[in-house]
Design an enzyme around this catalytic site. Structure first.
Site, PDB file in Angstrom:
ATOM      1  N   GLU A 175       5.095 -13.361  -2.536  1.00 49.21           N
ATOM      2  CA  GLU A 175       5.599 -12.372  -1.572  1.00 49.21           C
ATOM      3  C   GLU A 175       5.575 -12.990  -0.176  1.00 49.21           C
ATOM      4  O   GLU A 175       5.327 -14.169   0.006  1.00 49.21           O
ATOM      5  CB  GLU A 175       4.740 -11.099  -1.636  1.00 49.21           C
ATOM      6  CG  GLU A 175       3.265 -11.347  -1.383  1.00 49.21           C
ATOM      7  CD  GLU A 175       2.391 -10.120  -1.565  1.00 49.21           C
ATOM      8  OE1 GLU A 175       2.894  -8.996  -1.408  1.00 49.21           O
ATOM      9  OE2 GLU A 175       1.199 -10.286  -1.857  1.00 49.21           O
ATOM     10  N   ASP A 186      -0.972  -8.650   7.702  1.00 46.43           N
ATOM     11  CA  ASP A 186       0.424  -9.073   7.514  1.00 46.43           C
ATOM     12  C   ASP A 186       1.052  -9.581   8.808  1.00 46.43           C
ATOM     13  O   ASP A 186       2.197  -9.266   9.134  1.00 46.43           O
ATOM     14  CB  ASP A 186       1.272  -7.921   6.954  1.00 46.43           C
ATOM     15  CG  ASP A 186       0.660  -7.298   5.708  1.00 46.43           C
ATOM     16  OD1 ASP A 186       0.052  -8.045   4.929  1.00 46.43           O
ATOM     17  OD2 ASP A 186       0.795  -6.079   5.528  1.00 46.43           O
TER      18      ASP A 186
END
Length: 525
Positions: free
Chosen positions: A186, A14
């Site tokens: 997302e 991430d």
């Protein structure tokens, strides 16, 4: 010279990247491991060093009781007018259809801190990104979670204005996109260029269908049009590509004007299983803008490259990390994490016995609360991990040793304990999907003497060994399968990677101490 991907090896997912002057910073998720969030630093996009873990106290982050692969999800870094901002999510529950989570932002005058106590944002979803517009206004973007029957769980991207002066979100909440047909939308990241607001999204889920998609709008709240040739990058149609699960991008422009994207990827084992025990890693690709104002990989196509040309930035290598940690410093190295709880003199000490790390045994390796365990990422498929421990157990309830750990359900533990018949001895515990197993290998060891423990990883195989003098080593137990330490092992939905740890348990509650003399982490590839 070339840059070899991944640039951050092992469990570093991430990635959120920013540049401030000539310095580049990447923040990555840490989930249930404490301290929270790890920020790396580079000056050439090729050489990276771990720099700071900003969430290092309970007033910022309390992970006690959070589920494995809960905790810190997808932090995002930003910078505006001399202040660093870090958004993060703390997922405290992820059972069934619900997501119990809390979203915050912390600030600091320097990347190394001091980082503030958190400002609460919301709980509507995860993957928060704070955008600082050129007119001084600030906006938070995040995905919206929808648990209702017959609804899409990933219900699109919403935005709301953030007031720094009031310390809260203000104004109306607006959905800016539902995402594309790739689904699982997302990871929003927002950039402004040539009169457009660009929205970079992760889609397809963090597994084999992962991708990075770009949208744009003339107004920050939309409407956003989709890149007609989406996604920018994916390996969803290339199951043999060395960098699988590619997606979740973050952009940065160098001081020379070039653009790069960091992104998630996974390197699977070579046995065809698709399992990636090193976890989700961070890689880098150069990207270019088309005349129509869309991003494309500089290498062409949609697949990331394992090797890319080095940047035109001045090379800036860092000092090599030593193989050995002698535990001689007053604080643990930045590579070490604990599970869910901060370091505390009640269970860990680097001063009570000079040159040793002392752990006082607490709860079991299945605990979600107070484990006496410190661990670091495994970052290579070929490595040796070695320690020396002094430990004198009096009961089967007291254990200490070397653990290869994914989570409370899946780990391999070479541990010292005591048995009424065997006395002090060495044995191996295997936890496979939560099933407890003691391998039929019990080795009596001398009372009052230290013992050297080693784990050797060679792609699919992990082999434990031991020594009484550090020179003559003997294997103990069979070769174990490294795939058990992967995030998708047995089709579980988990997000971290394999760690190697030093730990102690005392299920009597007397906190018997174990002293670790050193720890070696040596990569062999």
């Amino acid at each position: 010279m070339v840059i070899q991907n991944p640039i951050l090896r092992g469990f570093h997912p991430d990635a959120s990247i920013i540049r401030v002057d000539h310095d580049y910073y990447i923040a990555t998720s840490t989930f249930e491991w404490f301290p929270g969030v790890l920020i790396h630093h580079s000056r050439d996009l090729m050489n990276w060093r771990p720099l700071v873990r900003p969430l290092d106290r309970l007033s910022q982050l309390d992970l006690r009781g959070v589920p494995s692969s809960g905790g810190i999800w997808a932090p995002s870094l930003s910078y505006d007018n001399g202040t660093y901002y870090l958004c993060f999510t703390n997922v405290v529950g992820r059972k069934g259809v619900y997501k119990d989570l809390h979203n915050y932002v912390v600030t600091a005058p320097s990347i190394t801190g001091p980082w503030s106590d958190p400002i609460y944002l919301n709980a509507s979803g995860f993957d928060h990104f704070l955008y600082h517009d050129t007119d001084g206004r600030k906006y938070v973007f995040n995905m919206q979670w929808d648990f209702r029957k017959n609804k899409r769980r990933f219900a699109g991207i919403v935005m709301q204005e953030f007031s720094l002066a009031e310390g809260k979100l203000i104004g109306a909440i607006k959905q800016v996109t539902e995402g594309t047909d790739l689904g699982v939308t997302e990871g929003p990241m927002v950039y402004k260029k040539d009169g457009y607001y660009y929205l970079l999204l992760a889609e397809g889920g963090t597994g084999p269908m992962h991708a990075a998609t770009l949208m744009r709008a003339e107004s920050i709240d939309g409407p956003y049009e989709v890149d007609p040739d989406y996604p920018i990058m994916t390996t969803r149609t290339s199951p043999d590509h060395p960098l699988q699960n590619a997606g979740h991008g973050s952009l940065v422009q160098t001081q020379l004007g070039d653009w790069y994207m960091v992104f998630i990827c996974s390197r699977p084992l070579k046995d065809g299983s698709g399992l990636s025990p090193l976890g989700r890693e961070t890689s880098l690709q150069k990207v270019v803008w088309t005349q129509e104002g869309w991003l494309r990989l500089a290498s062409g196509g949609k697949q990331p490259q394992l090797l890319i040309p080095e940047t035109e930035l001045t090379p800036h290598p860092w000092m090599l990390e030593p193989v050995r940690d002698d535990f001689d410093e007053p604080q643990l190295s930045i590579h070490w994490h604990s599970l869910r709880v901060p370091y505390d003199e009640s269970w860990i000490s680097l001063s009570e016995r000079s040159g040793f790390m002392r752990l006082r045994g607490r709860e079991s390796l299945t605990s979600l609360h107070n484990q006496s365990l410190v661990a670091r990422r495994i970052q290579s498929f070929q490595c040796e991990m070695t320690t020396c421990v002094s430990f004198e157990p009096l009961s089967f309830t007291q254990m200490a040793g070397l653990v290869l750990y994914y989570d409370e359900s899946d780990h391999y533990y070479l541990r010292i304990s005591h048995d009424d018949e065997l006395g002090k001895h060495l044995a191996i515990i295997v936890s496979d999907q939560g099933h407890y197993e003691e391998l039929d290998v019990y080795l009596p060891i001398p009372v009052g003497e230290s013992i050297y423990l080693k784990a050797t990883m060679d792609f699919e195989q992990i082999q434990f060994s031991y020594s009484l003098d550090s020179h003559y080593w003997q294997c103990i137990g069979p070769a174990l399968y490294a795939g058990n330490l992967a995030d998708s092992y047995a089709k579980k939905l988990s997000f971290t990677g394999a760690f190697v740890g030093l730990c102690a348990q005392d299920l009597r509650g007397t906190r018997l101490q174990a002293d670790f003399d050193f720890f070696d982490y040596k990569e062999l590839d």
